[in-house]
Design a protein around this motif. Sequence first.
Motif, PDB file in Angstrom:
ATOM      1  N   ALA A   1       4.356 -14.385 -10.180  1.00 43.03           N
ATOM      2  CA  ALA A   1       4.620 -15.695 -10.778  1.00 43.03           C
ATOM      3  C   ALA A   1       6.118 -15.939 -10.934  1.00 43.03           C
ATOM      4  N   LEU A   2       6.865 -14.895 -11.281  1.00 41.04           N
ATOM      5  CA  LEU A   2       8.317 -15.057 -11.412  1.00 41.04           C
ATOM      6  C   LEU A   2       8.933 -15.416 -10.064  1.00 41.04           C
ATOM      7  N   GLU A   3       8.494 -14.757  -9.009  1.00 40.52           N
ATOM      8  CA  GLU A   3       8.989 -15.099  -7.675  1.00 40.52           C
ATOM      9  C   GLU A   3       8.615 -16.534  -7.319  1.00 40.52           C
ATOM     10  N   ALA A   4       7.432 -16.961  -7.731  1.00 37.90           N
ATOM     11  CA  ALA A   4       7.013 -18.339  -7.462  1.00 37.90           C
ATOM     12  C   ALA A   4       7.904 -19.338  -8.195  1.00 37.90           C
TER      13      ALA A   4
ATOM     14  N   GLU B   1       8.572  -4.500  -8.582  1.00 36.29           N
ATOM     15  CA  GLU B   1       7.550  -5.167  -9.393  1.00 36.29           C
ATOM     16  C   GLU B   1       7.742  -4.930 -10.881  1.00 36.29           C
ATOM     17  N   ALA B   2       8.033  -3.688 -11.269  1.00 31.85           N
ATOM     18  CA  ALA B   2       8.164  -3.376 -12.696  1.00 31.85           C
ATOM     19  C   ALA B   2       9.299  -4.170 -13.335  1.00 31.85           C
ATOM     20  N   GLY B   3      10.427  -4.267 -12.628  1.00 30.40           N
ATOM     21  CA  GLY B   3      11.559  -5.014 -13.165  1.00 30.40           C
ATOM     22  C   GLY B   3      11.279  -6.499 -13.263  1.00 30.40           C
ATOM     23  N   LEU B   4      10.633  -7.050 -12.237  1.00 34.43           N
ATOM     24  CA  LEU B   4      10.295  -8.476 -12.264  1.00 34.43           C
ATOM     25  C   LEU B   4       9.320  -8.779 -13.394  1.00 34.43           C
TER      26      LEU B   4
END
Length: 244
Positions: free
Chosen positions: A117-120, A80-83
């Motif tokens: 949101a980045l994964e989305a 999560e932190a990196g994303l």
Amino acid sequence: MVERTRLDLGYEFRDPSLLQRALTHASYVNESSEPLQSNEVLEYLGDAVLDMLVAEALVACMAEAGEGTLTRLRAMLVAEAGLAQVAQEIGLGEHLRLGRGEEAQGGRERPGLLADALEAVIGAAYTDGGLEAARTVVNRLFGPRLAQAAATAGIDPKSRLQAVVQAHRHLTPSYRLRRAWGPDHDRQFEVECLVGDDVVGTGRGRSKKEATMAAAAAALEKAAPPLDAEPPPRRKEPAGGGKP
């Protein structure tokens, strides 16, 4: 009419509504009178696609690393932190559609929300253009991190060099034997490392493998300009496609 969203993803969406949906939080949908869809399903899809593409990239540039090392690096890259950091770097938060309550609570800067949101967005790219589109986005956003991961994980020089060159120049280093000499019991080899047509390092050793590793190490240390120099900035295009 779907608004154009400017994000430097390296990919132009054929269907801009998919990108807009990827940026739509459930809180916005709950407060809207319109029949909208949140980004939750795209996030679910993007999570799986990202895992696979990061694993693919790690194997491509660090084929000699063990399964344990690859698994650890993948977990670090998709945490999560990196994303959230990647999302912040491309200004993703300012494009999110949030409900008033989520907005008031600082949702645009919340790491978990940014990571989702980045994964989305990755899921939207996959839906819009298939695996190659998603791969383009992942390589654009995570390429430098793959190179850094290889450099800090105790990976051998050849794998580290490959990660750096693929991330910054989108090429794969090659090696050629320059010469060999000496008797069979004390054979010596000299190998050149090339990026494109340029010789970027030379190494010697008692075997071809040893000389290859030495050439890669020399390339990492002495290449000019630096192999990991940032490429020239690219003009940002509307990620939603077309002209405003």
